[in-house]
Design a protein around this motif. Sequence first.
Motif, PDB file in Angstrom:
ATOM      1  N   ARG A 162      47.471  65.393 -37.970  1.00 34.83           N
ATOM      2  CA  ARG A 162      48.372  64.707 -38.908  1.00 34.83           C
ATOM      3  C   ARG A 162      47.982  63.238 -39.060  1.00 34.83           C
ATOM      4  N   LEU A 163      47.614  62.595 -37.951  1.00 35.45           N
ATOM      5  CA  LEU A 163      47.198  61.192 -38.011  1.00 35.45           C
ATOM      6  C   LEU A 163      45.930  61.037 -38.843  1.00 35.45           C
ATOM      7  N   MET A 164      44.994  61.949 -38.674  1.00 35.77           N
ATOM      8  CA  MET A 164      43.738  61.892 -39.419  1.00 35.77           C
ATOM      9  C   MET A 164      44.009  62.017 -40.928  1.00 35.77           C
ATOM     10  N   LYS A 165      44.907  62.924 -41.285  1.00 33.51           N
ATOM     11  CA  LYS A 165      45.247  63.110 -42.700  1.00 33.51           C
ATOM     12  C   LYS A 165      45.973  61.885 -43.248  1.00 33.51           C
ATOM     13  N   ARG A 166      46.856  61.345 -42.442  1.00 39.78           N
ATOM     14  CA  ARG A 166      47.626  60.170 -42.877  1.00 39.78           C
ATOM     15  C   ARG A 166      46.715  58.958 -43.060  1.00 39.78           C
ATOM     16  N   ARG A 167      45.763  58.735 -42.173  1.00 44.00           N
ATOM     17  CA  ARG A 167      44.843  57.596 -42.288  1.00 44.00           C
ATOM     18  C   ARG A 167      43.952  57.740 -43.516  1.00 44.00           C
ATOM     19  N   GLU A 168      43.589  58.979 -43.812  1.00 45.50           N
ATOM     20  CA  GLU A 168      42.771  59.181 -45.017  1.00 45.50           C
ATOM     21  C   GLU A 168      43.571  58.814 -46.266  1.00 45.50           C
ATOM     22  N   GLU A 169      44.814  59.237 -46.298  1.00 46.95           N
ATOM     23  CA  GLU A 169      45.666  58.898 -47.450  1.00 46.95           C
ATOM     24  C   GLU A 169      45.885  57.379 -47.534  1.00 46.95           C
ATOM     25  N   GLN A 170      46.046  56.724 -46.400  1.00 45.34           N
ATOM     26  CA  GLN A 170      46.244  55.257 -46.386  1.00 45.34           C
ATOM     27  C   GLN A 170      44.977  54.524 -46.853  1.00 45.34           C
TER      28      GLN A 170
ATOM     29  N   LEU B 171      40.087  54.078 -42.373  1.00 45.13           N
ATOM     30  CA  LEU B 171      39.018  55.068 -42.157  1.00 45.13           C
ATOM     31  C   LEU B 171      38.524  55.044 -40.712  1.00 45.13           C
ATOM     32  N   TYR B 172      38.521  53.866 -40.097  1.00 49.12           N
ATOM     33  CA  TYR B 172      38.114  53.760 -38.698  1.00 49.12           C
ATOM     34  C   TYR B 172      39.126  54.498 -37.793  1.00 49.12           C
ATOM     35  N   SER B 173      40.413  54.325 -38.141  1.00 45.40           N
ATOM     36  CA  SER B 173      41.458  55.021 -37.389  1.00 45.40           C
ATOM     37  C   SER B 173      41.348  56.529 -37.605  1.00 45.40           C
ATOM     38  N   LYS B 174      40.974  56.909 -38.861  1.00 47.30           N
ATOM     39  CA  LYS B 174      40.788  58.336 -39.138  1.00 47.30           C
ATOM     40  C   LYS B 174      39.671  58.903 -38.272  1.00 47.30           C
ATOM     41  N   LYS B 175      38.570  58.112 -38.134  1.00 43.00           N
ATOM     42  CA  LYS B 175      37.440  58.548 -37.329  1.00 43.00           C
ATOM     43  C   LYS B 175      37.867  58.773 -35.869  1.00 43.00           C
ATOM     44  N   ASN B 176      38.669  57.853 -35.326  1.00 44.35           N
ATOM     45  CA  ASN B 176      39.167  58.023 -33.959  1.00 44.35           C
ATOM     46  C   ASN B 176      40.044  59.275 -33.828  1.00 44.35           C
ATOM     47  N   ALA B 177      40.872  59.500 -34.857  1.00 44.58           N
ATOM     48  CA  ALA B 177      41.736  60.680 -34.849  1.00 44.58           C
ATOM     49  C   ALA B 177      40.897  61.958 -34.898  1.00 44.58           C
TER      50      ALA B 177
ATOM     51  N   GLN C 182      39.539  62.659 -31.585  1.00 45.66           N
ATOM     52  CA  GLN C 182      40.593  63.218 -30.750  1.00 45.66           C
ATOM     53  C   GLN C 182      40.787  64.714 -31.048  1.00 45.66           C
ATOM     54  N   VAL C 183      40.742  65.044 -32.326  1.00 43.82           N
ATOM     55  CA  VAL C 183      40.876  66.458 -32.714  1.00 43.82           C
ATOM     56  C   VAL C 183      39.781  67.284 -32.067  1.00 43.82           C
ATOM     57  N   ALA C 184      38.549  66.795 -32.152  1.00 48.95           N
ATOM     58  CA  ALA C 184      37.417  67.530 -31.555  1.00 48.95           C
ATOM     59  C   ALA C 184      37.580  67.650 -30.037  1.00 48.95           C
TER      60      ALA C 184
END
Length: 221
Positions: free
Chosen positions: A66-74, A91-97, A100-102
Amino acid sequence: MMVFDRMKNLVLASIHEGLDKLEDPEMMLNQYIRNVQSEMGRAEKAIEEQKKLHVSLERDLEEAKRLMKRREEQAKAALSAGEEELAKKALYSKKNAAEQVARYEALMQKSHDHVLELRLQLEDLEKKYEQLRDKKRELLLRSQSIKAFEQMKKARATFSTEGSERQFQRMEEKIEDMELRESAREGRRGFSVDYDEQVEQEFLNMKKSLVDTKNASEQAQ
């Protein structure tokens, strides 16, 4: 985690059953069974802990997605607003998320494999427990049979057939001797003969013969 890797049977058995019974196969089986039951308890507890960990990882994984999707939208919203620096941070936060998913997915796979391994070990322990339980029953039956056989041997040694026959023979001889002595005493007190027709007739014939012989002798003189 296999049960027999941890066994120190002689020491543990001596604690539970006593040093004087150290070579008793039934006692050793009891120790094996206790160890298997202990390992089964540990395996079941480990499985429950892994299940809880798996649920926690699933929760963290969903949150990371959810965080990864939200950061992409932001990031898209920031870029549309001309805020490129903010878009890069999103996008950097999305990368960290995504990392984490992996990581959570890898941990969940390991958790799944660990639970599977624990279940297999638990099944193996359950089979081993059943085998030991059946073996214990078999040994109990054999042990009881041996004890019964030994008791029978002792009984036969104490009350042997040959000895019993001699005892009964001596008793019979003693009774016969007593009967003879009693018969002798009865004879001294008087002898009586029961009436018998054949004997009576022979007696009369013998008496008549004696009378006839006596008369014939007198006539001859």
